[in-house]
Scaffold this motif. Structure first.
Motif, mmCIF file in Angstrom:
data_model
loop_
_atom_site.group_PDB
_atom_site.id
_atom_site.type_symbol
_atom_site.label_atom_id
_atom_site.label_comp_id
_atom_site.label_asym_id
_atom_site.label_seq_id
_atom_site.Cartn_x
_atom_site.Cartn_y
_atom_site.Cartn_z
ATOM 1 N N THR A 211 -53.399 -8.059 -29.535
ATOM 2 C CA THR A 211 -52.901 -8.229 -28.176
ATOM 3 C C THR A 211 -51.387 -8.106 -28.154
ATOM 4 O OG1 THR A 211 -54.733 -9.699 -27.572
ATOM 5 C CG2 THR A 211 -52.741 -9.825 -26.221
ATOM 6 N N ALA A 212 -50.878 -7.389 -27.175
ATOM 7 C CA ALA A 212 -49.431 -7.245 -27.042
ATOM 8 C C ALA A 212 -49.072 -7.118 -25.569
ATOM 9 C CB ALA A 212 -48.914 -6.039 -27.822
ATOM 10 N N ALA A 233 -39.687 -16.503 -23.428
ATOM 11 C CA ALA A 233 -40.792 -17.329 -22.959
ATOM 12 C C ALA A 233 -42.114 -16.921 -23.607
ATOM 13 C CB ALA A 233 -40.902 -17.230 -21.436
ATOM 14 N N LEU A 234 -42.331 -15.625 -23.784
ATOM 15 C CA LEU A 234 -43.551 -15.157 -24.437
ATOM 16 C C LEU A 234 -43.574 -15.558 -25.908
ATOM 17 C CD1 LEU A 234 -43.860 -11.624 -22.811
ATOM 18 C CD2 LEU A 234 -45.383 -13.567 -22.446
ATOM 19 N N ALA A 235 -42.423 -15.472 -26.561
ATOM 20 C CA ALA A 235 -42.348 -15.914 -27.954
ATOM 21 C C ALA A 235 -42.674 -17.397 -28.057
ATOM 22 C CB ALA A 235 -40.961 -15.628 -28.517
ATOM 23 N N ARG A 240 -47.120 -11.678 -28.515
ATOM 24 C CA ARG A 240 -46.287 -10.609 -29.063
ATOM 25 C C ARG A 240 -45.867 -9.607 -27.995
ATOM 26 N NH1 ARG A 240 -47.541 -5.559 -31.560
ATOM 27 N NH2 ARG A 240 -49.757 -5.956 -31.232
ATOM 28 N N VAL A 241 -44.594 -9.265 -27.982
ATOM 29 C CA VAL A 241 -44.073 -8.211 -27.117
ATOM 30 C C VAL A 241 -43.963 -6.937 -27.940
ATOM 31 C CG1 VAL A 241 -42.112 -7.428 -25.733
ATOM 32 C CG2 VAL A 241 -42.826 -9.817 -25.645
ATOM 33 N N SER A 242 -44.635 -5.860 -27.477
ATOM 34 C CA SER A 242 -44.674 -4.630 -28.263
ATOM 35 C C SER A 242 -43.649 -3.606 -27.799
ATOM 36 C CB SER A 242 -46.068 -3.995 -28.192
ATOM 37 O OG SER A 242 -46.314 -3.494 -26.896
ATOM 38 N N SER A 321 -48.594 -10.999 -35.712
ATOM 39 C CA SER A 321 -48.947 -11.912 -34.641
ATOM 40 C C SER A 321 -47.692 -12.502 -34.033
ATOM 41 C CB SER A 321 -49.835 -13.042 -35.196
ATOM 42 O OG SER A 321 -49.076 -13.865 -36.051
ATOM 43 N N GLY A 322 -47.866 -13.085 -32.885
ATOM 44 C CA GLY A 322 -46.729 -13.707 -32.230
ATOM 45 C C GLY A 322 -46.475 -15.114 -32.722
#
Length: 401
Positions: A211-212, A233-235, A240-242, A321-322
């Motif tokens: 998932t990204a 915020a996502l971290a 994970r930001v791709s 992974s995040g």
């Protein structure tokens, strides 16, 4: 989960729906089975393709591009189907415990349940369909962050409620309202337990290596600042930001072109390039030039996708992974690293029992401390190239326990 998941989000109006649709079309053109799903209440995904869409996956271009399907999740229908039963359980138990019927109705009107069910529907489609990749057109950034945080928040409440309180409440009801109330409570508790299991599966989906999130922005200072906060915020949530996509980049103009229009375009492009340069530390930023005509339909979307990705794979290389935290030893101390691109965000840290409360731009997350650090005291925190480093030293009163 059988399919990879790619979520597109960004500030409202930046063009994320168009880019999500274009990405799914490009995946299908490359021979992969792709499904693009909208959880955005605006539901403009069908407009991007120029077709009518419903909750069930529909083949967008059966006579041309095969393998491309699309759907628009209807959260209201999901509430009617899935949440009504559980709300009924809760209202029955609350009424049995002496709560007024009107108050019980208000107490069971849980904020965010529509978004949560929409996310659950995405997971169902990804797990049960023939898709290799599921592309999600999410709502604007603020709603998306709330959506992605819901599984953990809801599960946290349920973890605190069960199983510790289940027997206590059961005993109270047995004494106050008899066996009928106990049976109703058991049915409600079972329903909540099943909900907790589904929430745990959602959390696993969001933090999976498969998932990204892809952030869409327009090259403007205000939008870039929100994008930077969104990455952090996502971290914080372990997602994970791709990559970033800068949409509506004005065309470059040759230096020898004259006139008011050429001067305006050069100035605007220089400003946009400066914004993108400031975001370089967040990783690769792909750019899409501003188009004279709005891209509607599969062919127009494919043209956008070819300009965006070229010969590259739209999904990109699998990333790690995040995972938010890691622990390492540094002399007599231990360092808990949080992979956060804090930048100029407002950050606050606090030790709350066996957890570290991290608040970033008003968004709070409780990070459970590893057993090793539960017997330590915080000695300081600092920012370095890896993010935020929180230092711990063994507590002599606890260390040998």
């Amino acid at each position: 989960m059988s399919a990879g998941l790619l979520l597109f989000t960004g500030k409202g109006g930046v063009g994320k729906t168009t880019l999500a649709a274009a990405t799914a079309a490009r995946l299908a053109e490359s021979g992969r089975k792709a499904l693009v799903v909208s959880t955005d209440p605006a539901h403009s995904l069908g407009d991007a393709f120029g077709v009518r869409l419903g909750a069930a996956p529909t083949e967008v271009d059966p006579d041309g591009l095969t393998g491309l399907h699309a759907a628009q999740v209807d959260p209201r229908a999901l509430v009617d189907d899935a949440w009504t039963e559980l709300r009924g359980h809760l209202r029955t138990v609350l009424a049995g415990a002496g709560v007024d019927e009107l108050d019980a109705e208000e107490l069971t009107a849980l904020p965010g349940v529509e978004e949560l069910l929409a996310l659950g529907e995405v997971r169902r489609l990804a797990a049960n369909g023939p898709w290799e990749v599921v592309v999600v057109d999410c709502g604007p950034t603020a709603e998306t962050l709330r959506l992605l945080a819901l599984p953990e928040a809801f599960a946290g409440y349920l973890e605190r409620l069960f199983p510790t309180h289940r027997r206590v409440v059961r005993g109270l009801l047995a004494g106050a309202a008899g066996s009928g109330a106990v049976d109703r409570w058991d049915a409600t508790a079972d329903a909540l337990s099943r909900l907790a299991e589904r929430l745990d599966a959602l959390r696993g989906m969001l933090t999976s290596d498969d998932t990204a999130v892809r952030l869409v922005l327009t090259p403007e200072r205000v939008v870039a600042a929100e994008t930077r906060r969104t990455v952090a915020a996502l971290a914080l949530q372990g997602v994970r930001v791709s990559g970033l996509v800068a949409n509506r980049l004005v065309p470059a103009v040759a230096a020898d072109e004259s006139g008011a229009a050429a001067s305006w375009l050069r100035t605007r492009r220089a400003e946009q390039d400066a914004v993108l340069a400031d975001l370089a530390d967040l990783g690769g930023v792909r750019a899409v030039e501003h188009r004279a005509a709005e891209p509607v339909g599969v062919e127009a979307l494919l043209e956008v996708a070819r300009g965006l990705y070229g010969d590259d794979d739209p999904v990109g290389e699998p990333g790690g992974s995040g995972a938010l935290t890691s622990v390492e030893r540094d002399g007599d101390e231990y360092v808990l690293r949080l992979a956060l691109a804090v930048g100029e965000s407002d950050l606050d840290l606090a030790r709350v029992g066996d957890e570290l409360a991290v608040t970033l731009d008003g968004r709070r997350k409780l990070v459970p401390l590893p057993p090793l650090l539960k017997r330590c005291v915080v000695t300081g925190a600092e920012l370095d190239d890896g993010g935020l480093a929180v230092r711990f030293r063994p507590d002599p009163d606890l260390w040998m326990r």
